[in-house]
Each structure stands twice: as structure tokens, then as C-alpha cells.
Motif scaffolding. Sequence first.
Motif, PDB file in Angstrom:
ATOM      1  N   SER A   1       0.737  -1.201   0.130  1.00  0.00           N
ATOM      2  CA  SER A   1      -0.048  -0.234   0.132  1.00  0.00           C
ATOM      3  C   SER A   1       0.968   1.269  -0.106  1.00  0.00           C
ATOM      4  O   SER A   1       0.345   2.424   0.111  1.00  0.00           O
ATOM      5  CB  SER A   1      -0.864   0.111   1.280  1.00  0.00           C
ATOM      6  N   LEU A   2       2.111   1.115   0.092  1.00  0.00           N
ATOM      7  CA  LEU A   2       3.059   2.286   0.128  1.00  0.00           C
ATOM      8  C   LEU A   2       4.012   2.314  -1.257  1.00  0.00           C
ATOM      9  O   LEU A   2       4.908   1.584  -1.164  1.00  0.00           O
ATOM     10  CB  LEU A   2       3.849   2.357   1.340  1.00  0.00           C
ATOM     11  N   TYR A   3       3.689   3.247  -1.818  1.00  0.00           N
ATOM     12  CA  TYR A   3       4.399   3.540  -3.247  1.00  0.00           C
ATOM     13  C   TYR A   3       4.787   2.234  -3.832  1.00  0.00           C
ATOM     14  O   TYR A   3       5.829   2.037  -4.421  1.00  0.00           O
ATOM     15  CB  TYR A   3       6.050   4.550  -2.833  1.00  0.00           C
ATOM     16  N   ASP A   4       3.723   1.617  -4.098  1.00  0.00           N
ATOM     17  CA  ASP A   4       3.800   0.197  -4.979  1.00  0.00           C
ATOM     18  C   ASP A   4       2.627   0.285  -5.844  1.00  0.00           C
ATOM     19  O   ASP A   4       1.336   0.688  -5.369  1.00  0.00           O
ATOM     20  CB  ASP A   4       3.967  -0.817  -3.916  1.00  0.00           C
ATOM     21  N   SER A   5       2.771  -0.338  -7.048  1.00  0.00           N
ATOM     22  CA  SER A   5       1.790  -0.448  -7.934  1.00  0.00           C
ATOM     23  C   SER A   5       0.889  -1.546  -7.773  1.00  0.00           C
ATOM     24  O   SER A   5       0.209  -1.846  -8.743  1.00  0.00           O
ATOM     25  CB  SER A   5       2.213   0.054  -9.340  1.00  0.00           C
ATOM     26  N   SER A   6       1.276  -2.675  -7.196  1.00  0.00           N
ATOM     27  CA  SER A   6       0.560  -3.962  -7.454  1.00  0.00           C
ATOM     28  C   SER A   6      -0.810  -3.874  -7.216  1.00  0.00           C
ATOM     29  O   SER A   6      -1.554  -4.667  -7.716  1.00  0.00           O
ATOM     30  CB  SER A   6       1.202  -4.824  -6.437  1.00  0.00           C
ATOM     31  N   LEU A   7      -1.435  -2.997  -6.250  1.00  0.00           N
ATOM     32  CA  LEU A   7      -2.890  -2.905  -6.178  1.00  0.00           C
ATOM     33  C   LEU A   7      -3.629  -2.215  -7.532  1.00  0.00           C
ATOM     34  O   LEU A   7      -4.614  -2.833  -7.883  1.00  0.00           O
ATOM     35  CB  LEU A   7      -3.213  -2.245  -5.060  1.00  0.00           C
ATOM     36  N   ARG A   8      -2.887  -1.317  -7.979  1.00  0.00           N
ATOM     37  CA  ARG A   8      -3.386  -0.891  -9.225  1.00  0.00           C
ATOM     38  C   ARG A   8      -3.203  -1.800 -10.629  1.00  0.00           C
ATOM     39  O   ARG A   8      -4.394  -1.727 -11.288  1.00  0.00           O
ATOM     40  CB  ARG A   8      -2.517   0.577  -9.668  1.00  0.00           C
ATOM     41  N   ILE A   9      -2.448  -2.500 -10.459  1.00  0.00           N
ATOM     42  CA  ILE A   9      -2.054  -3.599 -11.503  1.00  0.00           C
ATOM     43  C   ILE A   9      -3.167  -4.612 -11.530  1.00  0.00           C
ATOM     44  O   ILE A   9      -3.775  -5.114 -12.246  1.00  0.00           O
ATOM     45  CB  ILE A   9      -0.825  -3.990 -11.587  1.00  0.00           C
ATOM     46  N   ALA A  10      -3.391  -5.136 -10.173  1.00  0.00           N
ATOM     47  CA  ALA A  10      -4.354  -6.067  -9.953  1.00  0.00           C
ATOM     48  C   ALA A  10      -5.702  -5.760 -10.225  1.00  0.00           C
ATOM     49  O   ALA A  10      -6.437  -6.621 -10.697  1.00  0.00           O
ATOM     50  CB  ALA A  10      -4.231  -6.346  -8.213  1.00  0.00           C
ATOM     51  N   ALA A  11      -6.127  -4.664 -10.108  1.00  0.00           N
ATOM     52  CA  ALA A  11      -7.392  -4.078 -10.681  1.00  0.00           C
ATOM     53  C   ALA A  11      -7.644  -4.014 -12.003  1.00  0.00           C
ATOM     54  O   ALA A  11      -8.697  -3.990 -12.640  1.00  0.00           O
ATOM     55  CB  ALA A  11      -7.548  -2.330 -10.077  1.00  0.00           C
ATOM     56  N   ARG A  12      -6.580  -4.241 -12.832  1.00  0.00           N
ATOM     57  CA  ARG A  12      -6.701  -4.385 -14.349  1.00  0.00           C
ATOM     58  C   ARG A  12      -6.968  -5.843 -14.708  1.00  0.00           C
ATOM     59  O   ARG A  12      -7.368  -6.131 -15.947  1.00  0.00           O
ATOM     60  CB  ARG A  12      -5.459  -3.823 -15.162  1.00  0.00           C
ATOM     61  N   LEU A  13      -6.755  -6.912 -13.902  1.00  0.00           N
ATOM     62  CA  LEU A  13      -7.051  -8.200 -14.223  1.00  0.00           C
ATOM     63  C   LEU A  13      -8.531  -8.763 -14.380  1.00  0.00           C
ATOM     64  O   LEU A  13      -9.575  -7.953 -13.807  1.00  0.00           O
ATOM     65  CB  LEU A  13      -6.437  -9.115 -13.423  1.00  0.00           C
ATOM     66  N   LYS A  14      -8.721  -9.334 -15.698  1.00  0.00           N
ATOM     67  CA  LYS A  14     -10.274  -9.926 -15.943  1.00  0.00           C
ATOM     68  C   LYS A  14     -10.278 -11.309 -15.993  1.00  0.00           C
ATOM     69  O   LYS A  14      -9.311 -11.757 -16.840  1.00  0.00           O
ATOM     70  CB  LYS A  14     -10.516  -9.075 -17.132  1.00  0.00           C
ATOM     71  N   PRO A  15     -11.112 -11.818 -15.199  1.00  0.00           N
ATOM     72  CA  PRO A  15     -11.968 -11.344 -14.213  1.00  0.00           C
ATOM     73  C   PRO A  15     -11.244 -10.851 -12.985  1.00  0.00           C
ATOM     74  O   PRO A  15     -10.036 -11.415 -12.980  1.00  0.00           O
ATOM     75  CB  PRO A  15     -13.026 -12.416 -14.003  1.00  0.00           C
ATOM     76  N   ARG A  16     -11.942  -9.838 -12.465  1.00  0.00           N
ATOM     77  CA  ARG A  16     -11.015  -9.214 -11.422  1.00  0.00           C
ATOM     78  C   ARG A  16     -11.010 -10.363 -10.069  1.00  0.00           C
ATOM     79  O   ARG A  16     -11.986 -10.933  -9.865  1.00  0.00           O
ATOM     80  CB  ARG A  16     -11.757  -8.142 -11.030  1.00  0.00           C
ATOM     81  N   PRO A  17      -9.782 -10.402  -9.685  1.00  0.00           N
ATOM     82  CA  PRO A  17      -9.640 -11.368  -8.606  1.00  0.00           C
ATOM     83  C   PRO A  17     -10.077 -10.920  -7.097  1.00  0.00           C
ATOM     84  O   PRO A  17     -10.222  -9.827  -7.085  1.00  0.00           O
ATOM     85  CB  PRO A  17      -8.047 -11.976  -8.504  1.00  0.00           C
ATOM     86  N   GLN A  18     -10.121 -11.744  -6.331  1.00  0.00           N
ATOM     87  CA  GLN A  18     -10.430 -11.360  -4.823  1.00  0.00           C
ATOM     88  C   GLN A  18      -8.863 -11.041  -4.089  1.00  0.00           C
ATOM     89  O   GLN A  18      -8.224 -11.798  -4.454  1.00  0.00           O
ATOM     90  CB  GLN A  18     -11.010 -12.425  -4.215  1.00  0.00           C
ATOM     91  N   VAL A  19      -8.830  -9.732  -4.232  1.00  0.00           N
ATOM     92  CA  VAL A  19      -7.425  -9.399  -3.636  1.00  0.00           C
ATOM     93  C   VAL A  19      -7.245  -9.509  -1.936  1.00  0.00           C
ATOM     94  O   VAL A  19      -7.917  -8.759  -1.482  1.00  0.00           O
ATOM     95  CB  VAL A  19      -7.179  -7.997  -4.150  1.00  0.00           C
ATOM     96  N   ARG A  20      -6.243 -10.067  -1.649  1.00  0.00           N
ATOM     97  CA  ARG A  20      -5.999  -9.828  -0.149  1.00  0.00           C
ATOM     98  C   ARG A  20      -4.654  -9.307   0.024  1.00  0.00           C
ATOM     99  O   ARG A  20      -3.449  -9.939  -0.731  1.00  0.00           O
ATOM    100  CB  ARG A  20      -5.978 -11.338   0.337  1.00  0.00           C
ATOM    101  N   VAL A  21      -4.456  -8.365   0.721  1.00  0.00           N
ATOM    102  CA  VAL A  21      -3.203  -7.552   1.013  1.00  0.00           C
ATOM    103  C   VAL A  21      -2.900  -8.081   2.596  1.00  0.00           C
ATOM    104  O   VAL A  21      -3.319  -7.909   3.557  1.00  0.00           O
ATOM    105  CB  VAL A  21      -3.447  -6.081   0.983  1.00  0.00           C
TER     106      VAL A  21
END
Length: 247
Positions: A112-132
Motif C-alpha cells: 500500500s505504500l509507493y507500490d503499484s501492485s494494487l493498481r495492476i491487480a485491478a486491471r485483471l479480468k476477471p478481477r480476482p479477490q485481492v488480499r493484502v
Amino acid sequence: MLELLLIGIGTGNPDHLTREGERAIRAADLILIPRKGAEKSDLAGLREGIVAQVADTPPAIAHFDIPARRDDAGYLQGVEDWHDAIAERWQAAIAAHPGARHVALLIWGDPSLYDSSLRIAARLKPRPQVRVVPGITAVQALTAAHAIPVNDLGAPFVVTTGRRLRDGGWPEAADRVVVMLDGNCAFRDLEGTDLHIWWGAYVGMAEQILIAGRVSEVAERIVETRARARAEHGWIMDVYLLERRPG
């Protein structure tokens, strides 16, 4: 539904991994590990070592190559296009393992701090369930290494990037500034002689380097040390804290 685990692993020290992170790695069917060229192959090796250390029966590992980022359309658009391209690599790696239901990425610091993985994950189709799974950040590792608090008593601080510090100068209403992602040592461009810096590279790792003092007195030593360390290791991760001091 596919579960995507974004696991913060700290700054490279396996001891930074939390017990929750260890459980998440063991629960994964597939670990995605990026490659950024031969000069950064040891970063992939660090991730693989953490997996091997944590899991008696390591999950499958899929490597993917990080595409080059283009800035010819401007910085922000270049980053958006880059994230699209990385998402396509994730998607392809996951598709090559159709039996995987719990896919993990090991994220430096915290997702969650200066990392883009969450933004990239939101681009996946179908969108997965994301756990941080949160991890120790470079900010925490830096202040711990120097044995200092991140803020002065009752005072605010700002976390920003080298690019924004260079383009915008000292942030308003901040007594202290934490600077990440600064490959050009923007602290050299700040005006004034009252600036103090706590700098660290590879913080929390065996290779850790720390320098602290007035910017006017240690700036060039930091620049030279940084360049030498990057040449030696083929990569560098550094972070620093700045403070304005009177007199």
C-alpha cells in the motif's frame, strides 16, 4: 474465484516477513516472481529464497519479465501504459497454470505504500479477490536503522518521491520529509543550509549502508556511496528522511 495475495516482505531481510505473510506463502498454489534483467537477477533470488525458507513444500513458481516503461507520452500516461503491460504479463502467467486458485506476489515493503501492485491487480479480468498482507516498509526500516522517530513531537511529516521533491521543492506544512524512489538524489537541489538527512540503502539487509548529517556536508558522500553500491550489486534500493533545522 481466483484469490490474489499481495504479500509485503519488507526490504529484503527474510526476518521482516510476518507470520501472516508466512502463512499466506504456504497457502499459495502459485507464486509470481518478476525478472528485470540479468543485473537484478538476485532480486528474484531473494524472493525465491524467502519462499524456500518458509514453505516445506514450496508452491509452483512462475517468472515473468517486466516490460520496459516508455515516457514518450508523458510520465503519468507512461506509467498507466506500463501497468497495463505488466497486468498482461500477470494474466498470461496465471493462465499458464489453470489449476492455481491462490496466486501470490511478494511485494517489497508494503503493497500500500509507493507500490503499484494494487493498481495492476485491478486491471485483471476477471478481477480476482485481492488480499493484502502488510509488510515492513522502507520508511520503518530506515528510522529503525538510525534509531530515530519519523516525526518530531506533535509535528507532521510527508512521504513523497524524488521526482516530486525535485519538481515542487519542500512540501508545505511539513517539518520532515521522507523521500522514496529517488534515483537522482534530489536532496542536492534543495535550497538552504539547515537541512539534515538520514539516508540508508539496503536498509535491514546485511548490505545496509547508513549516512546521516547536514545535507551540505554529506550530500556528495551519499551520491558517491550510492553509485559505488549500485555498481557493486547491480541494483540499489534507498530511502531518506530530511528535516529542516534552525541555525
